[in-house]
Scaffold this motif. Structure first.
Motif, PDB file in Angstrom:
ATOM      1  N   ALA A 353       0.830  -1.211   0.000  1.00  0.00           N
ATOM      2  CA  ALA A 353       0.000   0.000   0.000  1.00  0.00           C
ATOM      3  C   ALA A 353       0.859   1.253   0.000  1.00  0.00           C
ATOM      4  N   THR A 354       1.967   1.231   0.768  1.00  0.00           N
ATOM      5  CA  THR A 354       2.839   2.405   0.814  1.00  0.00           C
ATOM      6  C   THR A 354       3.469   2.685  -0.548  1.00  0.00           C
ATOM      7  N   LEU A 355       3.801   1.614  -1.288  1.00  0.00           N
ATOM      8  CA  LEU A 355       4.431   1.799  -2.597  1.00  0.00           C
ATOM      9  C   LEU A 355       3.447   2.304  -3.643  1.00  0.00           C
ATOM     10  N   PHE A 356       2.255   1.747  -3.656  1.00  0.00           N
ATOM     11  CA  PHE A 356       1.366   1.994  -4.794  1.00  0.00           C
ATOM     12  C   PHE A 356       0.225   2.965  -4.486  1.00  0.00           C
ATOM     13  N   LEU A 357       0.000   3.291  -3.228  1.00  0.00           N
ATOM     14  CA  LEU A 357      -1.089   4.218  -2.939  1.00  0.00           C
ATOM     15  C   LEU A 357      -0.824   5.623  -3.510  1.00  0.00           C
ATOM     16  N   PRO A 358       0.397   6.189  -3.380  1.00  0.00           N
ATOM     17  CA  PRO A 358       0.617   7.512  -4.023  1.00  0.00           C
ATOM     18  C   PRO A 358       0.458   7.466  -5.532  1.00  0.00           C
ATOM     19  N   LEU A 359       0.925   6.383  -6.159  1.00  0.00           N
ATOM     20  CA  LEU A 359       0.769   6.267  -7.620  1.00  0.00           C
ATOM     21  C   LEU A 359      -0.703   6.164  -7.995  1.00  0.00           C
ATOM     22  N   SER A 360      -1.461   5.447  -7.187  1.00  0.00           N
ATOM     23  CA  SER A 360      -2.898   5.337  -7.473  1.00  0.00           C
ATOM     24  C   SER A 360      -3.580   6.693  -7.319  1.00  0.00           C
ATOM     25  N   TYR A 361      -3.126   7.431  -6.315  1.00  0.00           N
ATOM     26  CA  TYR A 361      -3.722   8.764  -6.135  1.00  0.00           C
ATOM     27  C   TYR A 361      -3.405   9.666  -7.319  1.00  0.00           C
ATOM     28  N   LEU A 362      -2.170   9.646  -7.808  1.00  0.00           N
ATOM     29  CA  LEU A 362      -1.802  10.443  -8.983  1.00  0.00           C
ATOM     30  C   LEU A 362      -2.613  10.015 -10.203  1.00  0.00           C
ATOM     31  N   ALA A 363      -2.768   8.706 -10.341  1.00  0.00           N
ATOM     32  CA  ALA A 363      -3.547   8.230 -11.498  1.00  0.00           C
ATOM     33  C   ALA A 363      -4.979   8.737 -11.440  1.00  0.00           C
ATOM     34  N   SER A 364      -5.544   8.764 -10.214  1.00  0.00           N
ATOM     35  CA  SER A 364      -6.926   9.268 -10.100  1.00  0.00           C
ATOM     36  C   SER A 364      -6.992  10.760 -10.379  1.00  0.00           C
ATOM     37  N   VAL A 365      -5.936  11.513  -9.957  1.00  0.00           N
ATOM     38  CA  VAL A 365      -5.937  12.959 -10.222  1.00  0.00           C
ATOM     39  C   VAL A 365      -5.834  13.225 -11.720  1.00  0.00           C
ATOM     40  N   PHE A 366      -4.896  12.517 -12.381  1.00  0.00           N
ATOM     41  CA  PHE A 366      -4.737  12.727 -13.819  1.00  0.00           C
ATOM     42  C   PHE A 366      -5.895  12.151 -14.610  1.00  0.00           C
ATOM     43  N   GLY A 367      -6.696  11.346 -13.958  1.00  0.00           N
ATOM     44  CA  GLY A 367      -7.841  10.774 -14.677  1.00  0.00           C
ATOM     45  C   GLY A 367      -9.060  11.659 -14.669  1.00  0.00           C
ATOM     46  N   ILE A 368      -8.975  12.805 -13.982  1.00  0.00           N
ATOM     47  CA  ILE A 368     -10.124  13.720 -13.963  1.00  0.00           C
ATOM     48  C   ILE A 368     -10.317  14.305 -15.375  1.00  0.00           C
ATOM     49  N   THR A 369     -11.500  14.229 -15.847  1.00  0.00           N
ATOM     50  CA  THR A 369     -11.769  14.628 -17.244  1.00  0.00           C
ATOM     51  C   THR A 369     -11.704  16.131 -17.457  1.00  0.00           C
ATOM     52  N   THR A 370     -11.887  16.893 -16.399  1.00  0.00           N
ATOM     53  CA  THR A 370     -11.882  18.347 -16.558  1.00  0.00           C
ATOM     54  C   THR A 370     -10.470  18.916 -16.631  1.00  0.00           C
ATOM     55  N   ILE A 371      -9.483  18.102 -16.308  1.00  0.00           N
ATOM     56  CA  ILE A 371      -8.091  18.564 -16.366  1.00  0.00           C
ATOM     57  C   ILE A 371      -7.471  18.037 -17.652  1.00  0.00           C
ATOM     58  N   THR A 372      -6.904  18.945 -18.433  1.00  0.00           N
ATOM     59  CA  THR A 372      -6.331  18.554 -19.732  1.00  0.00           C
ATOM     60  C   THR A 372      -4.819  18.726 -19.722  1.00  0.00           C
ATOM     61  N   TRP A 373      -4.175  17.958 -18.832  1.00  0.00           N
ATOM     62  CA  TRP A 373      -2.715  17.958 -18.781  1.00  0.00           C
ATOM     63  C   TRP A 373      -2.166  16.968 -19.783  1.00  0.00           C
ATOM     64  N   PRO A 374      -0.976  17.268 -20.301  1.00  0.00           N
ATOM     65  CA  PRO A 374      -0.363  16.281 -21.212  1.00  0.00           C
ATOM     66  C   PRO A 374      -0.041  14.985 -20.453  1.00  0.00           C
ATOM     67  N   PRO A 375      -0.179  13.829 -21.081  1.00  0.00           N
ATOM     68  CA  PRO A 375       0.088  12.548 -20.397  1.00  0.00           C
ATOM     69  C   PRO A 375       1.529  12.421 -19.917  1.00  0.00           C
ATOM     70  N   ILE A 376       2.503  13.083 -20.604  1.00  0.00           N
ATOM     71  CA  ILE A 376       3.894  12.945 -20.196  1.00  0.00           C
ATOM     72  C   ILE A 376       4.141  13.519 -18.809  1.00  0.00           C
ATOM     73  N   TRP A 377       3.252  14.467 -18.442  1.00  0.00           N
ATOM     74  CA  TRP A 377       3.425  15.050 -17.102  1.00  0.00           C
ATOM     75  C   TRP A 377       3.229  13.995 -15.995  1.00  0.00           C
ATOM     76  N   TYR A 378       2.407  13.019 -16.249  1.00  0.00           N
ATOM     77  CA  TYR A 378       2.171  11.961 -15.247  1.00  0.00           C
ATOM     78  C   TYR A 378       3.468  11.225 -14.936  1.00  0.00           C
ATOM     79  N   LEU A 379       4.288  11.000 -16.016  1.00  0.00           N
ATOM     80  CA  LEU A 379       5.566  10.323 -15.766  1.00  0.00           C
ATOM     81  C   LEU A 379       6.506  11.213 -14.982  1.00  0.00           C
TER      82      LEU A 379
END
Length: 471
Positions: A353-379
């Motif tokens: 959970a400690t390893l993957f919970l922050p990554l899951s949170y980032l994925a959920s943030v970048f998955g918001i449809t109202t935010i149009t950030w480039p996908p490379i920013w996620y990396l």
């Protein structure tokens, strides 16, 4: 052909069922190669035959006690016994009925308070390994249910005794009489016909003159030595304890099955202790009869045998306690191991959970449809966060351990052994012992040392250490 002996045993037990009207009575006799004569009685009309058998035994060996064994109960049994045994007490055959049907045991006690000669009775359950009973009659032990553990009923061998003492036999008032009641099963018949009478007559003290109080002690102790074997039971428990330890260490069975089997062993140990305590209290009660015996007869080896039996039973009691404690320790070990495994699993899940919970949170943030950030920013964000999570997961516990070692060093908690707390070679007491009456308070006791040159050299060698200890 191999199964015919077993079928004979089965038919024999059925023909000796308690509901059958036939009872086998054995009367001890030195004249017989088997040390007893046997008759079968089916009604009160057989009383004269029984009386003639007892009369012949009394005339042939007037110094021998009369030992009578009865393997059943019928309502007319008292009429058979009264043909040659005085019945100034009541219901002598009731003891046989209680042996067959009752579940309770009886301490050695006076059967009646009437009459000049007071008889004694007792009902006792002797214990041995069940397989030994079947092996003794050349039978295969049955398959035990309940995970292979026989119930306590299979360990028991019930016997009842009526010590009539002197004055009971109609043909010779000086001859003591003892009546032993058993159950009409194959094991009891084997014990009575093959072991018991032979065991009595091989006893060098069999025909020794005794008072009635000594007679009940002799009969009780001899039946105990013959029928009860706690060593066999303890050996079986040790085998099962080793088996439980092997299953626990090797994880051979499911943990629930292992703990359940060990709990059953502990329950059975408690049952064993109840029977052992009953036997111990019976011996201690009989030991009190020594005060009623004349002083000149208290040197009988019988009383030493009684003392030995009490000491053995107390030792067996301690052994059963240690066995019970070891089983409980194994049960506790099973729970501790299960808890440790669950803790390890929880720790592993926490790491994941400690390893993957922050990554899951980032994925959920970048998955918001109202935010149009480039996908490379996620990396660009996920890789540093993943590195930080891994560092926190593995480095943080190591850092906490190092801080704890510095704050609470293990070396400072170790116990340092001091020579003054122990007895040195050649000394009797450690230096820390306070000897009453000494001026210095703490005086070290010295063993006796030889005189002469050797003694001087030993004392000169001991001066430095004594001076150091005084300082």
């Amino acid at each position: 052909m191999a199964s015919s002996p077993r079928r004979r045993h089965v038919r024999r037990r059925k023909s000796w069922d308690i509901g059958n009207s036939t009872i086998n009575i054995r009367v001890g006799s030195r004249r017989s190669p088997r040390h007893f004569h046997e008759i079968s009685v089916a009604s009160p009309r057989d009383a004269p035959r029984f009386a003639r058998l007892v009369n012949d035994q009394v005339r042939a060996f007037p110094q021998d006690p009369i030992i009578i064994s009865i393997n059943g109960y019928q309502s007319w049994l008292e009429e058979i016994l009264s043909a040659c045994i005085e019945d100034y007490w009541s219901d002598i055959s009731d003891l046989g009925r209680e042996v067959q049907y009752a579940n309770t045991m009886q301490f050695p006690q006076k059967a009646s308070k009437r009459g000049q000669d007071v008889p004694w009775t007792f009902i006792l359950d002797h214990l041995n390994v069940p397989q030994v009973y079947y092996w003794s009659v050349d039978m295969e032990p049955p398959y035990w249910d309940d995970e292979g553990l026989p119930v306590i009923e299979h360990y028991r061998f019930r016997v009842g005794a009526w010590e009539c003492g002197r004055g009971a036999c109609r043909f010779d008032r000086e001859v003591p009489v003892a009546i032993i009641f058993t159950r009409p099963d194959a094991v009891s018949e084997h014990v009575v016909t093959e072991l018991m009478f032979d065991y009595f007559y091989k006893d060098g003290d069999f025909s020794q003159p005794r008072e009635d109080e000594e007679g009940i002690c002799w009969l009780f102790s001899r039946l105990y030595w013959l029928l009860t074997d706690w060593q066999n039971i303890i050996s079986e428990i040790v085998i099962r304890l080793d088996e439980a330890e092997a299953n626990s260490h090797g994880r051979n069975l499911p943990v629930k099955l292992r703990t359940r089997m060990m709990h059953k062993e502990v329950d059975r140990l408690y049952e064993f202790k109840e029977y052992l305590h009953f036997q111990n209290r019976s011996f201690k009660k009989l030991q009190k009869l020594k005060d009623d015996v004349p002083k000149r007869e208290q040197k009988d080896p019988l009383w030493g045998d009684m003392d030995d039996a009490v000491e053995d039973l107390e030792q067996y009691d301690s052994t059963l306690d240690s066995m019970k404690e070891r089983f409980n320790n194994l049960i506790q070990l099973e729970f501790n191991i299960t808890s440790a495994v669950q803790s390890d699993n929880s720790a592993f899940l926490t790491i994941i959970a400690t390893l993957f919970l922050p990554l899951s949170y980032l994925a959920s943030v970048f998955g918001i449809t109202t935010i149009t950030w480039p996908p490379i920013w996620y990396l660009y964000v996920a890789i540093p966060v993943a590195i930080a999570s891994a560092a926190f997961t593995f480095v943080f516990p190591w850092s906490v351990g190092q801080v704890q070692k510095r704050l609470y060093p293990v070396e400072s908690l170790r116990i340092r052994l001091q020579p003054r707390n122990f007895t040195m070679l050649g000394d009797e007491l450690p230096a820390s012992v306070d000897v009453p009456g000494s001026k210095a308070g703490k005086v070290k006791g010295k063993a006796h040392r030889p005189s002469g040159a050797d003694g001087m050299r030993e004392r000169s060698r001991s001066h430095p250490r004594e001076k150091h200890e005084d300082e």
